[in-house]
Design a protein around this motif. Structure first.
Motif, PDB file in Angstrom:
ATOM      1  N   ARG A   1      90.363 -68.884 -27.907  1.00  0.00           N
ATOM      2  CA  ARG A   1      90.890 -69.649 -28.841  1.00  0.00           C
ATOM      3  C   ARG A   1      92.521 -69.716 -29.335  1.00  0.00           C
ATOM      4  O   ARG A   1      92.511 -70.832 -30.046  1.00  0.00           O
ATOM      5  CB  ARG A   1      90.326 -68.082 -29.873  1.00  0.00           C
TER       6      ARG A   1
ATOM      7  N   ILE B   1      93.853 -72.986 -26.650  1.00  0.00           N
ATOM      8  CA  ILE B   1      93.362 -74.736 -26.993  1.00  0.00           C
ATOM      9  C   ILE B   1      94.012 -74.983 -28.373  1.00  0.00           C
ATOM     10  O   ILE B   1      94.258 -75.963 -28.482  1.00  0.00           O
ATOM     11  CB  ILE B   1      91.902 -74.583 -27.202  1.00  0.00           C
ATOM     12  N   ASP B   2      94.978 -74.433 -29.203  1.00  0.00           N
ATOM     13  CA  ASP B   2      95.428 -74.982 -30.382  1.00  0.00           C
ATOM     14  C   ASP B   2      97.150 -75.156 -30.307  1.00  0.00           C
ATOM     15  O   ASP B   2      97.599 -74.657 -31.181  1.00  0.00           O
ATOM     16  CB  ASP B   2      95.131 -74.176 -31.200  1.00  0.00           C
TER      17      ASP B   2
ATOM     18  N   ARG C   1      83.914 -77.440 -29.068  1.00  0.00           N
ATOM     19  CA  ARG C   1      85.615 -77.122 -29.064  1.00  0.00           C
ATOM     20  C   ARG C   1      86.592 -77.325 -27.087  1.00  0.00           C
ATOM     21  O   ARG C   1      87.216 -77.466 -26.917  1.00  0.00           O
ATOM     22  CB  ARG C   1      86.178 -75.760 -29.994  1.00  0.00           C
TER      23      ARG C   1
ATOM     24  N   ILE D   1      99.234 -67.928 -37.903  1.00  0.00           N
ATOM     25  CA  ILE D   1      97.138 -68.321 -38.252  1.00  0.00           C
ATOM     26  C   ILE D   1      97.134 -67.159 -39.537  1.00  0.00           C
ATOM     27  O   ILE D   1      97.274 -65.979 -39.101  1.00  0.00           O
ATOM     28  CB  ILE D   1      96.469 -66.785 -37.112  1.00  0.00           C
TER      29      ILE D   1
END
Lengths: 345, 345, 345, 345
Positions: C21, C24-25, C54, C340
């Motif tokens: 999670r 990937i960003d 995704r 985040i």
């Protein structure tokens, strides 16, 4: 490119704070002002402590809006209050995305019937574009006023649109059984949402007369051009966020299960936020994200089509979809700022 | 009066421990033996620690049943295992209430179709009485073998029976949307019921082919004598116990809302465990009790009847109803040992 | 700048999927390979369906690691399995961040005492750097092998470090009362984490002998150089993610409440992920984020210091902190990919 | 024997409705009147719908009390309101069990210090007996006014009493870390107990100054006669009911683990409602019941005694204990009406 300037009106509810969560990470816009009449002067993070260290803005009174040269304003106001704002609004000033229910129905009469109050800006109802990008993308691009869809309608309309579009089902016999987390009831404490009452509980509410009924019906009709009739029953899930909607409808012609699945895949093939899935979806697999997961099946025995769809009510059902609409209105890539992985477990 | 002697076969699941909870407080019976093949020799309270100080019995192997002069045996065994027991059983020894699904359908063929295995005691299927006291009280009194209803069927059949009975609705177009707490999936850990997966989640499962579908259909038919067809969709609520069932059906003749409410009140007037309620019921208001709360309404706009009903799946949906059946079989007052207040909040 | 190449070993648990999670960003790294022995050949998204759309990678067997020219590998393996990998590892190939407990303690003897097994790579224990950036930043930058801290230790050490550092408290009388969501127990179903058992429940476990005890103790000692002794009691909160830790300790010298608060603010002033807060923090205000919120107070009446700290056990308590360590090791800005917002409500 | 006549004053909160749940099943008393000023005239079951069919009484204004020849009155009123009632009360009329905090402390001064208001009936403070039957049984039997213990104090005092009694621990260094379900915060909706805020959350509150601190301290002292000092920290568990309390203390002399366990067993050997358990207890194993489960252990390494205890805050922590006190005051068998199995799962 200079960033587009955004205002958020009424940012103390869940929808408002979720807009902030999404917009502060958006590369092409900047939040210029967040308003709150009741909390003006306080810092946004003192009302929403999870933003401490991330958002350093004060809440301002509504009248300060005019001090900023805004491109777009999100209205995160209660039903009935939004239309007061919109009535006074000059479209030359900025574009508006209204997250309330005030501009989602077909007429002032229908509004009065379901919302039990007079509409104060009836001439703008038909100006407003229903902001469901997957169905009304072109109209949204050029809209001055977007009526951002309700959470339940988003989950129901996206699940039913492929069936309605192609005349696959009888549009007059649709049953919609929805289940929502409690954040859908808003940020303000009420006796029915007192923790010990909801914990371990489950209930239906708003039987026969929930305001999302005409919203689903009218906008499906817009999409299909055929008279549509839905029975809508919402339920309260004892969790914080998410909506799962199950629909039941009757084919208008002979179909089979494989055809339906393929039709859904092709219908939503190019849609980034729609995931057609082979198994009934899990609500938690969309938590925090802008996805809508949809499963469709056909029961030969009883000759019924069943769909199950899931969204996060605060994202695809509210703030996320609003940002998606904003992206369209500004000509951005539609998923900008919305490529967020669901939070699971 | 000497107490009637009871055996519980397979008491390590939730249904078994719930039977113990109810029977140890029952004034007219005594539990003589609790069996478990896998845990024989261990104390019941070591497996179910909440009973420490209340139950001081050891689990015994099944073969010890014959050492006791039992009047009745509850089978709290998995589907497919119960019928093995029943095949070997001599009805002269004791009466049987089977809490599995093995004897709830109309025929061995139907059983095979939905349970994907051969029935080993097909000749007893028609001997078994479906143990829903509110509908089949007289047959239960004299039954040697009672098939205790499934949890979903209990909630659905009780909600629909008044509509079916009087020919009020079309029996071939019934949609049943049910939601259950996780204890319905049994006491054994599975990946799908791992806490972090279920918490904050909600999902549908068993679409189109859940085994309770024919159980609802067949037993409604028994009650109405008309061919009945139901579409049944279960969902998982992230709570421990309780079922809420919403049904949708179409009137077969002209009706109105007032008539329906009155009809339900009169239909269930003498039923201690059925509470017809004016508002959609809360699941938590039946928690731990043998009540079934039912609400009915009629939507003129779409011409549909909607019912919402709630039970505790482990009580009225399993152990409580089994005790209610036992009371009938023994000629006791039907609610003996079952006058338990719901635990709320 | 070309992206740094990353491998994830063992990505079917919660820690592994949370790494995905976050990574990937991340703008400066690319995931080259995700391994799983048991699920090799299956797609990552089929095991973790919330990533559908995704992540489009297949799980590969471990041996494929060598096909990639990796810069860094995350080990998301169980305790005891990680050290087997590390023993075979050639530090010239790639750097390693191990998320297991295998390299967090001070010696092989201590490992054996608390983990009840022999350590297979004792010579590397002192090579490994404890990956708590706020305390050991400089060592982490140059480490070849980082032992990523456990979830409980992260919450406890960050809360206690300012007290230990300055000799404010007696280091031999520290009580740590922690409460964790259930994802801390891993992704594999167990009887103790069966949903109906945990729902509505709360319990303590691992009294006196939890493996995080020596980890907290040893690494606080590293930081303070004084012998430290902690009593650690973990509890299970019936939620999915998050840890709240309350500590109790005794001042070693005269202090007052204001001093303590100011000391914490100055101590963590430059730390992006530490938020010193004036009120006891809410667990949900860090959900999904890499924040650690800390509150400190002093009770004159009983002469005790109390701290309350919160983290998301899967982020700051595992994957997020691992990415923070990676950023340091690669010379990136430390918070890259980790800004985040918490998901609340 | 004619039933004893009972009144319940203030029955719309959780404590009041829980008293009704227990008393309607009690064989030797009858509820003559339930009062509520704000809801007088309404039926009790309309306020508490789960009692529909079980309780058929109307709520009456307080002044109606005098119309009944009552033996005992339960006060389920907020703190500060109870003492107004007690001040006016004539002990010749009926005995009183007060479930508020108004008569639980040692003096009017202490009350003012912690409750921030003047005590209006200071002369009755020493008349009142602290209603913890396991410790103060004899005094309770003859009391005219019983101060029913708070929920946290019940869980803490029962866990610590055996340590205090025998001088096993230092009475001046006791740390109490408690965790409570949300029903402890009352039945009235507040922003902090709004469902979406509490769900998935966990937090500490009332640090250093919670009112139960002096209650625990004073009543432990009464029991031990030595000065006692406790630090008490409550936390909110996102569930409806139950309290788990963990305590940490230091031995005053040499002890070992076996001795402690045996001492607890013998200390509580004759107590029906205390279950000394070998493993840390599960909160859910006391749900709905009057049990208090206690585990004790000793950590040689750090020389600390740790206890973990559980109760249902609404039963042993409030209404159940009140009924236990009533049984003593009336000379009934102490567990009459309280032999209730915990509801698990």
């Amino acid at each position: 490119m200079p960033k587009h300037k955004i205002g958020i009106v009424g940012a103390t509810g869940y929808t408002g704070s979720e807009l902030v969560r999404l917009l502060i990470d958006h590369p092409d816009v900047s939040i210029e002002i967040i308003t709150s009449e009741s909390k003006a002067g306080q810092s946004f993070a003192s009302i929403n402590p999870h933003f401490k260290g991330r958002v350093d803005m004060k809440l301002e009174p509504l009248k300060n809006l005019e001090d900023h040269d805004l491109d777009l304003v999100f209205l995160a106001l209660p039903h009935g209050v939004s239309m007061d704002f919109v009535r006074e609004w000059n479209p030359d000033d900025f574009r508006v995305i209204d997250l309330s229910g005030d501009f989602r129905l077909g007429s002032a009469e229908e509004y009065t019937q379901w919302y039990k109050k007079e509409h104060v800006a009836p001439e703008l109802i038909n100006e407003a574009v229903f902001g469901l990008p997957e169905l009304f993308r072109d109209r949204i691009r050029n809209a001055q006023l977007v009526a951002n869809p309700g959470c339940y309608p988003t989950s129901a309309i996206l699940a039913l649109a492929p069936l309605i579009k192609d005349g696959i089902i009888e549009p007059g016999q649709i049953m919609i059984d929805s289940k929502s987390g409690v954040s859908g009831a808003g940020a303000k404490a009420k006796q029915q949402t007192h923790f010990p009452e909801v914990f371990g509980n489950f209930s239906a509410y708003g039987l026969l007369n929930h305001r999302h009924t005409p919203e689903i019906q009218y906008n499906l009709e817009q999409y299909s051009t055929k008279p549509t009739e839905v029975l809508f029953t919402p339920h309260l899930i004892p969790i914080d966020r998410g909506i799962l909607t199950t629909t039941y409808s009757t084919p208008a012609r002979e179909i089979d299960k494989n055809y339906l699945g393929e039709w859904y895949y092709s219908f939503y093939e190019k849609e980034y936020f729609i995931r057609v899935v082979d198994h009934p979806p899990n609500l938690k697999h969309v938590r925090g994200s802008n996805y809508c997961d949809i499963h469709v099946t056909y029961d030969e025995r009883t000759n019924k089509v069943v769909t199950v769809s899931t969204i996060d009510n605060l994202v695809k059902g509210a703030a996320g979809q609003a940002v998606q609409n904003m992206n369209l209105m500004f000509g951005f890539i539609e998923r900008t700022g919305l490529e967020i992985s669901p939070l699971s477990p």
